[in-house]
Enzyme design. Structure first.
Site, PDB file in Angstrom:
ATOM      1  N   ASP A 108       0.787  -1.239   0.000  1.00 37.05           N
ATOM      2  CA  ASP A 108       0.000   0.000   0.000  1.00 37.05           C
ATOM      3  C   ASP A 108       0.815   1.283   0.000  1.00 37.05           C
ATOM      4  O   ASP A 108       0.254   2.378  -0.023  1.00 37.05           O
ATOM      5  CB  ASP A 108      -0.987  -0.007   1.191  1.00 37.05           C
ATOM      6  N   HIS A 123       6.182  -8.263  -1.167  1.00 35.12           N
ATOM      7  CA  HIS A 123       5.124  -8.581  -2.135  1.00 35.12           C
ATOM      8  C   HIS A 123       4.936  -7.518  -3.219  1.00 35.12           C
ATOM      9  O   HIS A 123       3.963  -7.561  -3.958  1.00 35.12           O
ATOM     10  CB  HIS A 123       3.790  -8.811  -1.399  1.00 35.12           C
ATOM     11  N   CYS A 134       8.068  -6.218 -21.783  1.00 31.74           N
ATOM     12  CA  CYS A 134       9.347  -5.503 -21.939  1.00 31.74           C
ATOM     13  C   CYS A 134       9.930  -5.057 -20.600  1.00 31.74           C
ATOM     14  O   CYS A 134      11.042  -4.547 -20.550  1.00 31.74           O
ATOM     15  CB  CYS A 134       9.181  -4.303 -22.868  1.00 31.74           C
ATOM     16  N   GLY A 192       1.013  -6.669  13.083  1.00 36.83           N
ATOM     17  CA  GLY A 192      -0.144  -6.949  12.221  1.00 36.83           C
ATOM     18  C   GLY A 192       0.086  -8.009  11.172  1.00 36.83           C
ATOM     19  O   GLY A 192      -0.361  -7.861  10.040  1.00 36.83           O
ATOM     20  N   ALA A 237      -1.990  -1.682  16.463  1.00 35.72           N
ATOM     21  CA  ALA A 237      -0.671  -1.169  16.083  1.00 35.72           C
ATOM     22  C   ALA A 237      -0.475   0.313  16.448  1.00 35.72           C
ATOM     23  O   ALA A 237       0.520   0.669  17.079  1.00 35.72           O
ATOM     24  CB  ALA A 237      -0.469  -1.364  14.586  1.00 35.72           C
TER      25      ALA A 237
HETATM   26  N1  APR Z   1      -3.166  -3.658  14.629  1.00 32.11           N
HETATM   27  C1  APR Z   1      -2.336  -4.720  14.501  1.00 32.11           C
HETATM   28  N2  APR Z   1      -2.718  -5.882  13.949  1.00 32.11           N
HETATM   29  C2  APR Z   1      -3.971  -5.982  13.495  1.00 32.11           C
HETATM   30  C3  APR Z   1      -4.902  -4.919  13.591  1.00 32.11           C
HETATM   31  C4  APR Z   1      -4.451  -3.696  14.189  1.00 32.11           C
HETATM   32  N3  APR Z   1      -5.247  -2.638  14.324  1.00 32.11           N
HETATM   33  N4  APR Z   1      -6.082  -5.344  13.068  1.00 32.11           N
HETATM   34  C5  APR Z   1      -5.901  -6.611  12.650  1.00 32.11           C
HETATM   35  N5  APR Z   1      -4.616  -7.015  12.907  1.00 32.11           N
HETATM   36  C6  APR Z   1      -3.996  -8.315  12.652  1.00 32.11           C
HETATM   37  C7  APR Z   1      -4.938  -9.497  12.533  1.00 32.11           C
HETATM   38  O1  APR Z   1      -5.274  -9.999  13.826  1.00 32.11           O
HETATM   39  C8  APR Z   1      -4.106 -10.480  11.705  1.00 32.11           C
HETATM   40  O2  APR Z   1      -3.278 -11.273  12.530  1.00 32.11           O
HETATM   41  O3  APR Z   1      -3.349  -8.257  11.394  1.00 32.11           O
HETATM   42  C9  APR Z   1      -3.228  -9.563  10.846  1.00 32.11           C
HETATM   43  C10 APR Z   1      -3.609  -9.501   9.390  1.00 32.11           C
HETATM   44  O4  APR Z   1      -3.547 -10.778   8.834  1.00 32.11           O
HETATM   45  P1  APR Z   1      -3.689 -11.022   7.250  1.00 32.11           P
HETATM   46  O5  APR Z   1      -4.925 -10.359   6.751  1.00 32.11           O
HETATM   47  O6  APR Z   1      -3.514 -12.471   6.984  1.00 32.11           O
HETATM   48  O7  APR Z   1      -2.471 -10.192   6.661  1.00 32.11           O
HETATM   49  P2  APR Z   1      -0.928 -10.561   6.464  1.00 32.11           P
HETATM   50  O8  APR Z   1      -0.376 -11.385   7.563  1.00 32.11           O
HETATM   51  O9  APR Z   1      -0.247  -9.282   6.105  1.00 32.11           O
HETATM   52  O10 APR Z   1      -0.932 -11.507   5.169  1.00 32.11           O
HETATM   53  C11 APR Z   1      -1.483 -10.960   4.074  1.00 32.11           C
HETATM   54  O11 APR Z   1      -1.746 -12.351   2.301  1.00 32.11           O
HETATM   55  O12 APR Z   1      -3.138 -12.348   0.466  1.00 32.11           O
HETATM   56  C12 APR Z   1      -1.851 -12.171   0.929  1.00 32.11           C
HETATM   57  O13 APR Z   1      -0.180 -11.094  -0.256  1.00 32.11           O
HETATM   58  C13 APR Z   1      -1.256 -10.831   0.608  1.00 32.11           C
HETATM   59  O14 APR Z   1       0.502  -9.699   1.825  1.00 32.11           O
HETATM   60  C14 APR Z   1      -0.780 -10.261   1.887  1.00 32.11           C
HETATM   61  C15 APR Z   1      -0.852 -11.418   2.819  1.00 32.11           C
END
Ligand code: APR
Length: 251
Positions: A108, A123, A134, A192, A237
């Site tokens: 992001d 990623h 290209c 997170g 966070a």
């Molecule tokens: N602060 C901190 N953590 C948080 C918050 C917050 N406010 N809200 C949610 N979370 C936590 C959730 O509890 C969870 O453990 O963030 C985590 C998000 O998990 P995912 O959605 O699985 O994200 P991530 O671990 O980044 O993996 C996502 O999956 O689809 C692919 O490539 C994509 O990079 C991406 C990866």
């Protein structure tokens, strides 16, 4: 704030203060307070949108269909988000020489927008579009997404966002640099991340094997919490990182 939360924030701050090489590893959860939903879980993106849009074969078979969903999620939705207190706290820690690098799963661009410099994007990044024929790269702003699919100005091939689709390999450079960075860390702070996506999920495990202490910030336990985490700070966070930088006196 509960007593346990306060105790864990204090313990983590001590580890951070004494770290020789502090590295952060961030996932979708760090951007939740910026209004970007995480991928998994009750309100996760993958419960609302078909992941097919991000499968490479589908993307090239039905580019307009895929691009419509991609535009909605990653450009209309994500495009409105700005860095929150957690992104800003990490940028502040780097500026003050406390944090050495961020390895992120996020695409992001919010770490850059918060002012962080040493970032390894495992990623990729949604702001850049790439031509798979290209190799030319463009900033999405210079191409625009009113007309779908966006096309390469050099060879007229369909442009793809420069982030990893399902089934795609991690770009070699990002892979090597992220693992090399995790080898250097003596303290690793996970923010997170669910720990469910391989190979990204192996990075903190490698750091732990090399002897790093692991701090984790997450409102819910993750795949790491009961396996490699040394200090689990159960909270959001932005809120937790604000407390940490207050204790570090760099607000
Ligand atoms: N602060 C901190 N953590 C948080 C918050 C917050 N406010 N809200 C949610 N979370 C936590 C959730 O509890 C969870 O453990 O963030 C985590 C998000 O998990 P995912 O959605 O699985 O994200 P991530 O671990 O980044 O993996 C996502 O999956 O689809 C692919 O490539 C994509 O990079 C991406 C990866």
């Amino acid at each position: 704030m509960t007593n346990l939360l306060e105790i864990n924030i204090s313990k983590a701050t001590e580890l951070i203060k004494n770290a020789k090489h502090l590295t952060a590893f961030t996932g979708a959860g760090i951007s939740v307070e910026s209004g970007i939903p995480s991928y998994r879980g009750k309100d996760g993106l993958w419960t609302r949108y078909d992941t097919k849009a991000l499968e490479l074969s589908h993307f090239y078979e039905k580019p307009i269909e895929s691009w419509k969903i991609i535009r909605k999620i990653f450009y209309e939705y994500f495009g409105k988000a700005s860095p929150n207190l957690a992104h800003k706290a990490l940028a502040n820690m780097e500026k003050n020489g406390i944090l050495k690098a961020i390895i992120t799963q996020n695409i992001d661009n919010l770490h850059q927008e918060a002012g962080s410099k040493n970032i390894f994007e495992f990623h990729g990044n949604s702001k850049i579009l790439i031509c798979r024929k290209c190799g030319e790269k463009y900033h999405v702003k210079d191409i625009g997404l009113d007309l779908l699919p966006p096309k390469c100005r050099k060879c007229n091939e369909i442009l793809k966002p420069n982030f990893i689709f399902f089934g795609e390999n991690i770009p070699k450079e990002a892979y090597l640099k992220s693992f090399a960075e995790s080898d250097k860390a003596d303290v690793f702070i996970l923010i997170g991340v669910s720990g469910l996506v391989v190979p990204a999920s192996l990075i903190p495990k490698k750091a732990k094997q090399k002897g790093a202490k692991i701090i984790e910030i997450n409102p819910k336990p993750s795949n790491y919490t009961y396996s490699i985490t040394d200090i689990f700070i159960q909270g959001k966070a932005g809120e937790v990182m604000t407390q940490i930088i207050k204790k570090l006196n760099i607000v």
